[in-house]
Design a protein around this motif. Sequence first.
Motif, PDB file in Angstrom:
ATOM      1  N   ASN A 114       0.842  -1.186   0.000  1.00 25.32           N
ATOM      2  CA  ASN A 114       0.000   0.000   0.000  1.00 25.32           C
ATOM      3  C   ASN A 114       0.884   1.244   0.000  1.00 25.32           C
ATOM      4  O   ASN A 114       1.832   1.330   0.785  1.00 25.32           O
ATOM      5  CB  ASN A 114      -0.918   0.027   1.224  1.00 25.32           C
ATOM      6  CG  ASN A 114      -1.975  -1.061   1.165  1.00 25.32           C
ATOM      7  OD1 ASN A 114      -2.409  -1.457   0.084  1.00 25.32           O
ATOM      8  ND2 ASN A 114      -2.384  -1.559   2.310  1.00 25.32           N
ATOM      9  N   ASP A 115       0.585   2.186  -0.882  1.00 25.87           N
ATOM     10  CA  ASP A 115       1.376   3.410  -0.908  1.00 25.87           C
ATOM     11  C   ASP A 115       0.934   4.343   0.219  1.00 25.87           C
ATOM     12  O   ASP A 115       0.152   3.965   1.101  1.00 25.87           O
ATOM     13  CB  ASP A 115       1.283   4.086  -2.281  1.00 25.87           C
ATOM     14  CG  ASP A 115      -0.122   4.605  -2.592  1.00 25.87           C
ATOM     15  OD1 ASP A 115      -1.017   4.454  -1.739  1.00 25.87           O
ATOM     16  OD2 ASP A 115      -0.321   5.167  -3.679  1.00 25.87           O
ATOM     17  N   ASN A 119      -3.379   3.174  -1.565  1.00 27.71           N
ATOM     18  CA  ASN A 119      -3.680   2.469  -2.803  1.00 27.71           C
ATOM     19  C   ASN A 119      -2.809   1.213  -2.921  1.00 27.71           C
ATOM     20  O   ASN A 119      -1.592   1.285  -2.722  1.00 27.71           O
ATOM     21  CB  ASN A 119      -3.427   3.368  -4.017  1.00 27.71           C
ATOM     22  CG  ASN A 119      -4.410   4.509  -4.099  1.00 27.71           C
ATOM     23  OD1 ASN A 119      -5.574   4.364  -3.757  1.00 27.71           O
ATOM     24  ND2 ASN A 119      -3.945   5.664  -4.545  1.00 27.71           N
ATOM     25  N   ILE A 121      -0.523  -1.257  -4.714  1.00 25.41           N
ATOM     26  CA  ILE A 121       0.308  -1.174  -5.909  1.00 25.41           C
ATOM     27  C   ILE A 121       1.232  -2.376  -5.964  1.00 25.41           C
ATOM     28  O   ILE A 121       1.454  -3.066  -4.965  1.00 25.41           O
ATOM     29  CB  ILE A 121       1.143   0.122  -5.933  1.00 25.41           C
ATOM     30  CG1 ILE A 121       2.096   0.163  -4.730  1.00 25.41           C
ATOM     31  CG2 ILE A 121       0.249   1.355  -5.946  1.00 25.41           C
ATOM     32  CD1 ILE A 121       3.065   1.325  -4.755  1.00 25.41           C
ATOM     33  N   ALA A 184       3.281   8.419  -2.263  1.00 26.37           N
ATOM     34  CA  ALA A 184       2.112   8.048  -3.060  1.00 26.37           C
ATOM     35  C   ALA A 184       2.578   7.536  -4.419  1.00 26.37           C
ATOM     36  O   ALA A 184       3.669   7.895  -4.886  1.00 26.37           O
ATOM     37  CB  ALA A 184       1.180   9.241  -3.228  1.00 26.37           C
ATOM     38  N   TYR A 185       1.756   6.702  -5.033  1.00 24.63           N
ATOM     39  CA  TYR A 185       2.106   6.188  -6.364  1.00 24.63           C
ATOM     40  C   TYR A 185       2.230   7.330  -7.358  1.00 24.63           C
ATOM     41  O   TYR A 185       3.193   7.425  -8.110  1.00 24.63           O
ATOM     42  CB  TYR A 185       1.032   5.202  -6.828  1.00 24.63           C
ATOM     43  CG  TYR A 185       1.223   4.700  -8.240  1.00 24.63           C
ATOM     44  CD1 TYR A 185       1.965   3.548  -8.489  1.00 24.63           C
ATOM     45  CD2 TYR A 185       0.658   5.367  -9.320  1.00 24.63           C
ATOM     46  CE1 TYR A 185       2.145   3.080  -9.779  1.00 24.63           C
ATOM     47  CE2 TYR A 185       0.830   4.911 -10.625  1.00 24.63           C
ATOM     48  CZ  TYR A 185       1.576   3.776 -10.846  1.00 24.63           C
ATOM     49  OH  TYR A 185       1.751   3.323 -12.128  1.00 24.63           O
ATOM     50  N   ASN A 188      -2.333  12.514  -7.950  1.00 24.56           N
ATOM     51  CA  ASN A 188      -3.569  12.624  -8.725  1.00 24.56           C
ATOM     52  C   ASN A 188      -4.287  13.957  -8.545  1.00 24.56           C
ATOM     53  O   ASN A 188      -5.286  14.217  -9.209  1.00 24.56           O
ATOM     54  CB  ASN A 188      -4.528  11.488  -8.329  1.00 24.56           C
ATOM     55  CG  ASN A 188      -4.007  10.134  -8.769  1.00 24.56           C
ATOM     56  OD1 ASN A 188      -3.566   9.971  -9.902  1.00 24.56           O
ATOM     57  ND2 ASN A 188      -4.031   9.158  -7.866  1.00 24.56           N
ATOM     58  N   TYR A 233      -0.260  -0.121 -10.621  1.00 24.27           N
ATOM     59  CA  TYR A 233      -1.377  -0.314  -9.703  1.00 24.27           C
ATOM     60  C   TYR A 233      -1.731  -1.795  -9.638  1.00 24.27           C
ATOM     61  O   TYR A 233      -1.551  -2.537 -10.612  1.00 24.27           O
ATOM     62  CB  TYR A 233      -2.599   0.484 -10.164  1.00 24.27           C
ATOM     63  CG  TYR A 233      -2.530   1.957  -9.844  1.00 24.27           C
ATOM     64  CD1 TYR A 233      -2.580   2.409  -8.532  1.00 24.27           C
ATOM     65  CD2 TYR A 233      -2.440   2.905 -10.861  1.00 24.27           C
ATOM     66  CE1 TYR A 233      -2.519   3.757  -8.233  1.00 24.27           C
ATOM     67  CE2 TYR A 233      -2.393   4.263 -10.572  1.00 24.27           C
ATOM     68  CZ  TYR A 233      -2.423   4.681  -9.255  1.00 24.27           C
ATOM     69  OH  TYR A 233      -2.359   6.016  -8.961  1.00 24.27           O
ATOM     70  N   ILE A 237      -7.541  -2.352  -8.792  1.00 28.02           N
ATOM     71  CA  ILE A 237      -7.864  -0.925  -8.962  1.00 28.02           C
ATOM     72  C   ILE A 237      -7.249  -0.357 -10.236  1.00 28.02           C
ATOM     73  O   ILE A 237      -7.384   0.838 -10.504  1.00 28.02           O
ATOM     74  CB  ILE A 237      -7.401  -0.085  -7.759  1.00 28.02           C
ATOM     75  CG1 ILE A 237      -5.868  -0.076  -7.677  1.00 28.02           C
ATOM     76  CG2 ILE A 237      -8.021  -0.580  -6.477  1.00 28.02           C
ATOM     77  CD1 ILE A 237      -5.339   0.976  -6.732  1.00 28.02           C
ATOM     78  N   MET A 241      -8.129   3.355 -11.881  1.00 24.61           N
ATOM     79  CA  MET A 241      -7.088   4.367 -11.939  1.00 24.61           C
ATOM     80  C   MET A 241      -6.777   4.767 -13.377  1.00 24.61           C
ATOM     81  O   MET A 241      -6.446   5.921 -13.657  1.00 24.61           O
ATOM     82  CB  MET A 241      -5.823   3.857 -11.247  1.00 24.61           C
ATOM     83  CG  MET A 241      -5.959   3.785  -9.741  1.00 24.61           C
ATOM     84  SD  MET A 241      -6.368   5.415  -9.034  1.00 24.61           S
ATOM     85  CE  MET A 241      -6.507   5.001  -7.298  1.00 24.61           C
ATOM     86  N   ARG A 244      -9.338   7.193 -14.313  1.00 19.34           N
ATOM     87  CA  ARG A 244      -9.048   8.462 -13.645  1.00 19.34           C
ATOM     88  C   ARG A 244      -7.942   9.214 -14.371  1.00 19.34           C
ATOM     89  O   ARG A 244      -8.023  10.434 -14.560  1.00 19.34           O
ATOM     90  CB  ARG A 244      -8.655   8.195 -12.201  1.00 19.34           C
ATOM     91  CG  ARG A 244      -8.379   9.459 -11.400  1.00 19.34           C
ATOM     92  CD  ARG A 244      -8.171   9.138  -9.944  1.00 19.34           C
ATOM     93  NE  ARG A 244      -7.977  10.344  -9.154  1.00 19.34           N
ATOM     94  CZ  ARG A 244      -7.885  10.371  -7.832  1.00 19.34           C
ATOM     95  NH1 ARG A 244      -7.994   9.243  -7.157  1.00 19.34           N
ATOM     96  NH2 ARG A 244      -7.688  11.500  -7.193  1.00 19.34           N
TER      97      ARG A 244
END
Length: 313
Positions: A114-115, A119, A121, A184-185, A188, A233, A237, A241, A244
């Motif tokens: 998890n980042d 999320n 990944i 974070a990955y 966004n 990801y 998800i 993503m 998105r």
Amino acid sequence: MEGREFEFKGMVVNGFLMIFIILLLTVLFVLSFFMKEELGVSAYVIGIVGIVFTFFLWPGIIQLEPNEARAMVFFGTYKGTFRRTGLFWINPFMTAKKLSLRARNLNVDPIKVNDKVGNPILIGLVLVWKLKDTYKALFEIDSQTMASKPNEVGTSLAGRMKAFEDFVRVQSDAALRQVAGLYAYDNNEGGEEELTLRNGGDEVNEQLVQKLNERLAMAGMEVIEARINYLAYAPEIAAVMLRRQQASAIISAREKIVEGAVSMVKMALDRLDSDDIVELDEEKKAAMVSNLLVVLCADEPAQPVINSGTLNH
């Protein structure tokens, strides 16, 4: 010096010289069998004991190539690390554990983590590592239980290095999870200031090297370089993503299109007014702006409509 690596200070003889001496002794002891008349029965005793003695001398011959080392252990006591390159003879009752000091690659398969924002990944890395402290590598970690074939660890260089590689792999997994949780990955929200796994580059890799070296220092190992070689990801998800990201790309493209369209409409109105081509009131300007924006911002080419009347009607 307990608990640390140091150079071997014991007796070391040139290997080629010792081979010559052992062969010479062997020949002399064999010749003693033919001296029965001079020595009597003792000739056989000297010959047999002497040949057995030479058999004990042969295991003392060791050979070292560049970037190899031997950890010398005498009945359980560490006596130092021997690093000299060449052919040598040492005490045959000394156990010489062979180790490789050469750099080795390790490709860690992608793991799910998890980042920073939670999320899931998939992230993997490739690293280059090598032994730095032979004492810690042999005596600070239990390499015997980590090897795929424990019975071979004590005598096999390949088995011993495989055990060290397994240790590095486990610690790399833990360090990768720790570093991935710090970032974070991707950003966004559209900001460019925050460091992420995608845009972190060298800074994230340096953080990974630091965490790995902190974990491997206890085992006498050093990571020379580590880089993230896989980042995506998690499947559950990935589709969301992707949509998105596509939406963000469409919004960014629309912003550019609208910005350009407004600029073009302003330029058209200014030229019409400055060149006195036609005089438009506010209502007709609004209609013209609306039509131009529709034409310029539309996804498909506009269908022209010819107005056969006049602007006064």
